[in-house]
Design a protein around this motif. Structure first.
Motif, mmCIF file in Angstrom:
data_model
loop_
_atom_site.group_PDB
_atom_site.id
_atom_site.type_symbol
_atom_site.label_atom_id
_atom_site.label_comp_id
_atom_site.label_asym_id
_atom_site.label_seq_id
_atom_site.Cartn_x
_atom_site.Cartn_y
_atom_site.Cartn_z
ATOM 1 N N ASN A 125 0.710 -1.154 -0.122
ATOM 2 C CA ASN A 125 0.022 0.182 0.019
ATOM 3 C C ASN A 125 0.792 1.190 0.127
ATOM 4 N N ALA A 126 1.941 1.113 0.693
ATOM 5 C CA ALA A 126 2.978 2.283 0.437
ATOM 6 C C ALA A 126 3.275 2.693 -1.034
ATOM 7 N N ILE A 127 3.566 1.683 -1.676
ATOM 8 C CA ILE A 127 3.626 2.036 -2.991
ATOM 9 C C ILE A 127 2.827 2.244 -3.778
ATOM 10 N N LEU A 128 1.568 1.891 -3.413
ATOM 11 C CA LEU A 128 0.181 2.289 -4.192
ATOM 12 C C LEU A 128 -0.037 3.786 -3.866
ATOM 13 N N GLU A 258 22.823 10.703 -3.091
ATOM 14 C CA GLU A 258 22.733 11.330 -4.238
ATOM 15 C C GLU A 258 23.894 11.303 -5.058
ATOM 16 N N ASN A 259 24.945 11.455 -4.322
ATOM 17 C CA ASN A 259 26.330 11.261 -4.857
ATOM 18 C C ASN A 259 26.719 10.021 -5.495
ATOM 19 N N LEU A 260 26.449 9.117 -4.965
ATOM 20 C CA LEU A 260 26.610 7.424 -5.521
ATOM 21 C C LEU A 260 25.356 7.506 -6.794
ATOM 22 N N ILE A 261 24.254 7.802 -6.628
ATOM 23 C CA ILE A 261 23.396 7.717 -7.881
ATOM 24 C C ILE A 261 23.607 8.783 -8.961
ATOM 25 N N GLY A 262 24.166 9.943 -8.527
ATOM 26 C CA GLY A 262 24.380 10.801 -9.600
ATOM 27 C C GLY A 262 23.183 11.652 -9.873
ATOM 28 N N ARG A 263 22.040 11.476 -8.985
ATOM 29 C CA ARG A 263 20.902 12.428 -9.401
ATOM 30 C C ARG A 263 20.063 11.999 -8.217
ATOM 31 N N LYS A 264 18.894 12.751 -8.008
ATOM 32 C CA LYS A 264 17.892 12.680 -6.998
ATOM 33 C C LYS A 264 17.061 11.504 -7.314
ATOM 34 N N VAL A 265 16.663 10.961 -6.562
ATOM 35 C CA VAL A 265 15.322 9.905 -6.967
ATOM 36 C C VAL A 265 14.269 9.958 -5.638
ATOM 37 N N ASP A 266 13.059 9.434 -6.056
ATOM 38 C CA ASP A 266 12.031 9.785 -4.862
ATOM 39 C C ASP A 266 12.337 8.564 -3.961
ATOM 40 N N SER A 267 11.796 8.848 -2.621
ATOM 41 C CA SER A 267 12.003 7.788 -1.868
ATOM 42 C C SER A 267 10.706 7.684 -0.946
ATOM 43 N N ILE A 268 10.401 6.580 -0.421
ATOM 44 C CA ILE A 268 9.485 6.095 0.526
ATOM 45 C C ILE A 268 9.807 5.547 1.455
ATOM 46 N N GLU A 269 9.398 6.106 2.835
ATOM 47 C CA GLU A 269 9.875 5.598 4.228
ATOM 48 C C GLU A 269 8.999 4.452 4.741
ATOM 49 N N LEU A 270 9.319 3.559 5.307
ATOM 50 C CA LEU A 270 8.447 2.547 5.881
ATOM 51 C C LEU A 270 8.877 2.397 7.369
ATOM 52 N N PHE A 271 7.958 2.145 8.373
ATOM 53 C CA PHE A 271 8.087 1.799 9.575
ATOM 54 C C PHE A 271 7.683 0.300 10.136
ATOM 55 N N PRO A 272 8.502 -0.706 9.560
ATOM 56 C CA PRO A 272 8.211 -2.114 9.693
ATOM 57 C C PRO A 272 8.858 -2.638 10.846
ATOM 58 N N SER A 274 9.479 -6.576 13.491
ATOM 59 C CA SER A 274 9.086 -7.930 13.887
ATOM 60 C C SER A 274 7.470 -7.770 14.445
ATOM 61 N N GLU A 275 7.603 -6.973 15.367
ATOM 62 C CA GLU A 275 6.254 -6.897 16.208
ATOM 63 C C GLU A 275 5.172 -6.184 15.287
ATOM 64 N N GLY A 276 5.277 -5.600 14.328
ATOM 65 C CA GLY A 276 4.138 -5.184 13.392
ATOM 66 C C GLY A 276 4.574 -4.177 12.165
ATOM 67 N N PHE A 277 3.822 -3.922 11.464
ATOM 68 C CA PHE A 277 4.080 -2.806 10.301
ATOM 69 C C PHE A 277 3.324 -1.765 10.935
ATOM 70 N N PHE A 278 3.817 -0.642 11.447
ATOM 71 C CA PHE A 278 3.223 0.353 12.000
ATOM 72 C C PHE A 278 2.740 1.624 11.116
ATOM 73 N N ALA A 279 3.623 1.923 10.135
ATOM 74 C CA ALA A 279 3.387 3.162 9.429
ATOM 75 C C ALA A 279 4.013 3.086 8.068
ATOM 76 N N TYR A 280 3.700 3.854 7.226
ATOM 77 C CA TYR A 280 4.343 4.329 5.812
ATOM 78 C C TYR A 280 4.012 5.680 5.279
ATOM 79 N N MET A 289 4.860 9.651 8.358
ATOM 80 C CA MET A 289 4.186 8.298 8.060
ATOM 81 C C MET A 289 3.058 8.222 8.469
ATOM 82 N N LEU A 290 2.128 7.731 7.682
ATOM 83 C CA LEU A 290 0.709 7.474 8.008
ATOM 84 C C LEU A 290 0.670 6.499 8.937
ATOM 85 N N LEU A 291 0.498 6.571 10.553
ATOM 86 C CA LEU A 291 0.102 5.481 11.292
ATOM 87 C C LEU A 291 -1.066 4.702 11.064
ATOM 88 N N LEU A 292 -0.730 3.228 10.828
ATOM 89 C CA LEU A 292 -1.781 2.628 10.414
ATOM 90 C C LEU A 292 -2.555 1.913 11.577
#
Length: 499
Positions: A125-128, A258-272, A274-280, A289-292
């Motif tokens: 859902n984070a990707i979507l 950004e130096n290693l890539i040579g340009r900027k790219v979009d990013s998505i942060e996740l908060f997973p 073992s105890e649960g996936f809490f936010a993205y 990040m949206l708290l689930l």
């Protein structure tokens, strides 16, 4: 535009609308989760011991169920590990995620048939949400890599054991199987350095569009790609435009990436975890990040500066979602459909928005510096470092901070061990800028500097690959392992300096 990307956009809209439905009614959403959890665990051993049949509301729950960390729940977990049923949750778990503990060695976190699906759907859902907001779905036709632990699992008493990322590897949707890398065989390699070398060989000539993992270990992958090809990652993978990460704050790594890539790219942060996936991260435009709130987890929050207090013998006050405030540092407490009850996760969060509820991870309740009452947290050192390097050519590979209480001479200080990619031209000016930034972040630290209780920060340079060598020396290179940003003792710093 391919049929696959068109389908992804349609699915993204559907998931976005579903999210809107529960996120706009957060208190009722959490109430439903709470009542369902109590109902489902009513006849478990934990439920009987804590009189779940008498719990009608949240006040009843707090009276019956104290806040516990892993050690507090360990007697129950040990029974489940040995094969007992209906202990913390109905039946047996499907899996135990094995994680590194502090006082108890290995920790075994249960994953049930009710909790496991949320680990998968949250990442999807984070990707979507990204697709829905940006309209960019072209990457679904490219290759995707997920740097993770080995998917090989052990079986004891009918329950499978493994690292969370390795367990999740068994649940990759069929529509991603052809796009997903690395191969199963490479993913099963245990030695992290060998594994990353193999991943480089497998991916270097592929159309990589999405790369995911903990920043420090993705950085290692990028560096090996650069060493092999002698050009930026963005030239090797011309269609790479989305980086998905979790586990640590990306900002200290951003300039290096950004130096290693040579340009900027979009990013998505996740908060997973073992105890649960809490936010993205549900938006590229909003902070946090949206708290689930509808994912089988009931959340409570304790103000971190009250966490170790015990007013009138009752313990610190526990807040529910409708009572939290912006900018306050809270310890995250969870009760889940995997059988964790009033569980102190150890992470601290701050809310950046209340409509909807979005959070940032501010640190760990046990990872702080308070040798002199300053109580510096992870978010503060990360923000200070980010400010100190802003507008400079300085790039950081990794860092950690610890107090020096008994220096050979002079006042005590905070010591910053930093592995530089690009060193400061003037190390004295850099240390000055870093100290000034820290004083802005933490008023207690500022008071200690002004009052001449502490001297200004001392920056110690760590040799190239020093942090990787340290992690390897303690058997924690790669996977979900990460360097603590700060600690109240010198165990890590002294080991780094001894190499």
């Amino acid at each position: 535009m391919s049929l696959k990307s068109i389908a992804a956009k349609l699915f993204a809209k559907k998931i976005y609308n579903t999210t809107q439905a529960w996120s706009t009614d957060p208190i009722e959403t959490q109430k439903k989760v709470f009542l369902q959890l109590i109902k489902d665990a009513n006849k478990t051993q934990f439920g009987v011991d804590h009189h779940f049949d008498q719990i009608k509301n949240y006040d009843d729950f707090t009276n019956q169920v104290p806040v516990r960390d892993y050690e507090g729940l360990k007697p129950y977990i040990d029974k489940v590990v040995k094969g007992s049923v209906d202990v913390l949750w109905k039946g047996k778990p499907l899996y135990f995620a094995k994680t590194s503990g502090t006082t108890s060695g290995a920790k075994y976190i249960p994953l049930t048939k009710e909790s496991m699906p949320f680990h998968i759907t949250a990442a999807r859902n984070a990707i979507l949400h990204y697709i829905h907001e940006t309209g960019n779905a072209d990457f679904v036709d490219g290759k995707m890599i997920f740097l993770q632990g080995s998917p090989l699992l052990e079986v004891n008493n009918g329950i499978k054991f493994g690292r969370l990322s390795g367990i999740v590897a068994h649940f990759v949707p069929k529509y991603l199987q052809k796009n997903r890398m690395p191969s199963w065989e490479t993913n099963c390699i245990e030695d992290w350095d060998t594994k990353v070398n193999a991943i480089v060989e497998e991916t270097i000539n592929e159309n990589m569009a999405v790369i995911s993992g903990i920043p420090s270990w993705v950085q290692m992958y990028f560096e090996k790609l650069h060493q092999k090809e002698g050009k930026p990652v963005g030239e090797i993978f011309k269609n790479f435009n989305l980086f998905i990460y979790g586990g640590v704050n990306y900002e200290p790594y951003r300039a290096k990436f950004e130096n290693l890539i040579g340009r900027k790219v979009d990013s998505i942060e996740l908060f997973p975890a073992s105890e649960g996936f809490f936010a993205y991260q549900d938006s590229q435009k909003e902070k946090g990040m949206l708290l689930l709130l509808n994912s089988g987890i009931f959340y409570e929050f304790i103000k971190s500066d009250e966490f170790y207090t015990n007013p009138e013998g009752s313990g610190p006050r526990r807040f529910t979602i409708g009572e939290v405030e912006l900018g306050v540092n809270y310890v995250l407490i969870i009760s889940t459909n995997a059988g964790l009850w009033g569980y102190d996760l150890g992470d601290t969060v701050q809310f950046t928005s209340l409509k909807p509820y979005r959070i940032i991870v501010s640190g760990r309740i046990k990872h702080y510096i308070s040798a002199f009452g300053e109580h510096v947290i992870g978010k503060e050192v990360e923000s200070a470092l980010q400010e100190a390097i802003l507008g400079t050519t300085i790039r950081i590979n990794e860092f950690t901070v610890a107090p020096q209480i008994t220096p050979a001479e002079g006042l005590p200080y905070h010591e910053w061990c930093i592995e530089f990619e690009n060193e400061p031209e003037d190390s004295v000016s850099f240390a000055e800028a870093l100290d000034n930034a820290m004083r802005k972040q933490n008023m207690y630290y500022d008071d200690l500097i002004v009052g001449k209780v502490l001297q200004k920060v001392v920056v110690t340079k760590v040799a190239k690959n020093g942090f990787q060598d340290y992690m390897k020396s303690i058997g924690k290179l790669g996977g979900q392992n990460k360097i603590p940003r700060l600690s109240n003792d010198r165990n890590i710093v002294d080991l780094l300096k001894s190499k």
